[in-house]
Design a protein around this motif. Structure first.
Motif, mmCIF file in Angstrom:
data_model
loop_
_atom_site.group_PDB
_atom_site.id
_atom_site.type_symbol
_atom_site.label_atom_id
_atom_site.label_comp_id
_atom_site.label_asym_id
_atom_site.label_seq_id
_atom_site.Cartn_x
_atom_site.Cartn_y
_atom_site.Cartn_z
ATOM 1 N N LEU A 101 16.524 4.909 0.215
ATOM 2 C CA LEU A 101 16.155 3.562 0.655
ATOM 3 C C LEU A 101 15.664 3.542 2.097
ATOM 4 O O LEU A 101 14.865 2.679 2.479
ATOM 5 N N THR A 102 16.116 4.488 2.890
ATOM 6 C CA THR A 102 15.641 4.576 4.274
ATOM 7 C C THR A 102 14.198 5.084 4.319
ATOM 8 O O THR A 102 13.383 4.603 5.126
ATOM 9 N N SER A 103 13.882 6.026 3.462
ATOM 10 C CA SER A 103 12.546 6.644 3.500
ATOM 11 C C SER A 103 11.522 5.886 2.646
ATOM 12 O O SER A 103 10.321 5.946 2.923
ATOM 13 N N LEU A 104 11.975 5.167 1.621
ATOM 14 C CA LEU A 104 11.046 4.463 0.732
ATOM 15 C C LEU A 104 11.097 2.964 1.022
ATOM 16 O O LEU A 104 11.801 2.199 0.353
ATOM 17 N N GLU A 105 10.335 2.537 2.001
ATOM 18 C CA GLU A 105 10.398 1.140 2.433
ATOM 19 C C GLU A 105 9.832 0.175 1.399
ATOM 20 O O GLU A 105 10.097 -1.030 1.455
ATOM 21 N N ASN A 106 9.059 0.684 0.424
ATOM 22 C CA ASN A 106 8.457 -0.193 -0.583
ATOM 23 C C ASN A 106 9.332 -0.365 -1.826
ATOM 24 O O ASN A 106 8.935 -1.027 -2.775
ATOM 25 N N VAL A 107 10.506 0.240 -1.800
ATOM 26 C CA VAL A 107 11.449 0.093 -2.909
ATOM 27 C C VAL A 107 12.460 -0.989 -2.549
ATOM 28 O O VAL A 107 13.021 -0.992 -1.454
ATOM 29 N N ASP A 108 12.698 -1.905 -3.482
ATOM 30 C CA ASP A 108 13.619 -3.017 -3.220
ATOM 31 C C ASP A 108 15.051 -2.711 -3.647
ATOM 32 O O ASP A 108 16.006 -3.100 -2.964
ATOM 33 N N PHE A 109 15.209 -2.030 -4.792
ATOM 34 C CA PHE A 109 16.549 -1.763 -5.322
ATOM 35 C C PHE A 109 16.591 -0.369 -5.949
ATOM 36 O O PHE A 109 15.582 0.122 -6.471
ATOM 37 N N ILE A 110 17.779 0.224 -5.945
ATOM 38 C CA ILE A 110 18.030 1.439 -6.718
ATOM 39 C C ILE A 110 19.244 1.203 -7.601
ATOM 40 O O ILE A 110 20.313 0.799 -7.120
ATOM 41 N N VAL A 111 19.059 1.410 -8.893
ATOM 42 C CA VAL A 111 20.155 1.349 -9.855
ATOM 43 C C VAL A 111 20.803 2.724 -9.880
ATOM 44 O O VAL A 111 20.143 3.729 -10.150
ATOM 45 N N VAL A 112 22.080 2.783 -9.565
ATOM 46 C CA VAL A 112 22.781 4.056 -9.410
ATOM 47 C C VAL A 112 23.549 4.390 -10.693
ATOM 48 O O VAL A 112 24.389 3.608 -11.143
#
Length: 583
Positions: A101-112
């Protein structure tokens, strides 16, 4: 709210089970459109196609083979659809989440982790109160800070709707691979594998499994790959599925990952006696035969029992086997891996895959990489470059083994020849593939394409260059293998025929008049001299071949390319039989 779930598969024939699981769980409350691409598709084409769908939410399923291409798509997509919520999920992004999430600024959410319930809950919040902190198993940003919510409890698999019955999938069942699960989790703790992180194995009710399999089979599925990490861990469950598939297969092929050293002999006997030939394939992860290495990666394996299983299956002749090796495991140096390779090749599996250790995010081996001085790629697929016992130079050489192994053994272009070479002319199988691989690289052949005849010509050049003994015998075996690899009479060969046209015509006349001189099977073909000229090729070799045993003496090899069945029949005949009877 328009929702799309997508992924970039490695090949068109592959399908993504994860997308279907997400769709099955979220509907009917949230209608979802599935769309799949491949990593070879141009980025702009993917972005354009997704843009035209005007989605409010896009979910990407991420793996080591597609993450780099997926990131390119996301970064372009956000430029043209800035208000679209972009969600990532899958094994590649479920670890090191803050880093992603720090490196991919265009991603809003990550489902873990396991995604169905989390994804649906997230859609509910996007569509209503946006209380994302209430969604377990989620990572997102808030005021520039990465927030990771509490893990979500594992699903009860019987409560998850079936992902195998979408109307849009039916047309592709005959053309694409169907991935199927009967369980999740793995009982083992191998430190190089993500499956070891989840404790325990959860099963889907066997009656539901049977119903789903029958639906797929009856709707034309041709290849079903079971994604269970250890399909045979629960013996009675596996045996019941085997029996069901034997009774209902309708020509469909089924592939399983099995743990070979726990397979009971009575199960193998059952399969050898009852399984139709060719409907089952087994994938077996051997990885290493070095006991110290296996102990370091917490891998329990009894190689003698594994060998017993592979041998029984091979002798049964019903099931093809794909065996996996991993080069670069802890404390397995070049010579140790040479032994591992030879131990496994000795069993002559139908396919032997030589893979190289990938330091996957979240695995114990990656976390403890410094203990063995691992140096590996920063980006996917995180393959190792060297460690404390294996140099980069040695890995490069082993890559050459992998290349030649794929071309000359796994594609089964000259099994008879390779078996002879590794048994009679080289110290071991590994030494043959390594020496040939080095020669292949030196000649620059890795940078150019090849036809079938090129592969034979290049092996012949290699064998001549090293002054290989018994070369004429080897060339004869290569000729037989070459003939058997063709469905039709080849237009050209890789050698110059030893027989003149007059000599060929003479022998064809003899065997047309007296076909029993060749064999009763050949006589049953009832070939005229005209048929022989049109559909056969003949050549002399300096040996007799009887039941794959080589004995001294000259023979005539008759290759008949059957015009109706597109099958090639090869008949070796002692030359003296034809010479005496033609007097």
């Amino acid at each position: 709210m328009k929702i799309v779930v997508t992924t970039l598969n490695a090949k068109y024939i592959h399908t993504c089970l994860a997308l279907r699981c997400l769709k099955a769980y979220a509907e009917p409350e949230f209608p979802i459109e599935m769309v799949e691409y491949t990593i070879k598709d141009p980025t702009m084409n993917i972005v354009s196609d997704l843009f035209e769908k005007k989605p409010d939410v896009i979910g990407f399923s991420c793996y080591i083979w597609n993450i780099e291409e997926t990131i390119k798509v996301i970064n372009l997509l956000k430029k043209v659809l800035p208000n679209t919520k972009i969600i990532l999920g899958g094994p590649e992004v479920s670890y090191d989440v803050k880093e992603w999430l720090t490196s991919l600024e265009n991603v809003d959410f990550i489902v873990v982790g396991e995604g169905e319930e989390t994804f649906k809950h997230l859609l509910e919040e996007i569509n209503s109160t946006e209380k994302y902190h209430m969604v377990f198993g989620l990572a997102y940003r808030k005021e520039g800070e990465v927030i990771l919510t509490a893990p979500r409890p594992k699903l009860k698999l019987d409560e998850v709707p079936t992902p195998y019955r979408f109307p849009e999938d039916l047309d592709g069942l005959t053309k694409r691979v169907t991935y199927f699960e009967t369980s999740r989790g793995c009982p083992y703790s191998c430190q190089f594998c993500l499956s070891s992180i989840e404790v325990g194995v959860r099963y889907i009710d066997i009656n539901r499994v049977k119903a789903d399999l029958l639906f797929l089979i009856e709707n034309g599925a041709k290849l079903i790959k079971f994604v269970d990490r250890t399909f045979n861990i629960k013996r009675d469950y596996a045996l019941e599925i085997f029996q069901f598939l034997i009774d209902n297969h309708q020509g469909c092929v089924f592939q399983f990952e099995i743990t070979a050293d726990i397979m009971r002999p009575e199960v193998l006997t059952f399969l050898n006696e009852h399984a139709p030939k060719g409907i089952f394939r087994f994938e077996i992860g051997v990885q290493s035969t070095n006991d110290a290495t296996n102990e370091l990666v917490m891998r329990r394996q009894n190689f003698e029992k594994l060998k017993r299983t592979v041998t029984m299956v091979k002798e049964g002749g019903k099931i093809d086997q794909h065996l996996d090796l991993i080069a670069g495991l802890p404390e397995e140096d070049y010579q140790s891996f040479r032994k591992t390779f030879n131990d496994v090749f000795e069993m002559r599996p139908e396919e032997l895959q030589l893979g190289f250790l990938k330091m996957l995010r979240g695995t114990g081996l990656r976390i403890r990489a410094e203990q063995h001085d691992y140096v590996y790629m920063d980006h996917s697929p995180y393959e190792i470059l060297k460690n404390n016992v294996l140099s980069f130079d040695e890995i490069i050489r082993m890559k050459r083994v992998e290349d030649v192994l794929e071309k000359y053994w796994n594609d089964h272009r000259m099994d008879r020849t390779i078996k002879y070479l590794v048994e009679k002319e080289f110290d071991s199988a590994f030494d043959f593939f390594q020496e040939f691989g080095d020669f292949w690289d030196k000649r620059g052949w890795a940078r150019i394409g090849h036809q079938l005849e090129d592969l034979f010509a290049r092996l012949n050049e290699f064998l001549m260059d090293r002054s290989t003994k018994n070369l004429e015998t080897i060339r004869g075996l290569m000729m037989i293998d070459f003939f058997e690899n063709h469905k039709h009479k080849p237009r050209k060969t890789w050698w110059n025929f030893s027989l003149s046209k007059e000599e060929q015509s003479h022998y064809l006349k003899v065997i047309a008049k007296q076909p029993t001189l060749v064999s009763s099977q050949f006589a049953e073909l009832a070939l005229s001299e005209k048929d022989l000229h049109k559909h056969t090729m003949i050549e002399t070799v300096p040996f007799h071949l009887t039941n794959n045993e080589i004995k001294q003496g000259d023979s005539l090899i008759i290759a008949y390319f059957h015009p109706k069945t597109n099958k090639t029949l090869v008949f070796p005949t002692p030359l003296e039989h034809l010479t005496v009877n033609s007097q």
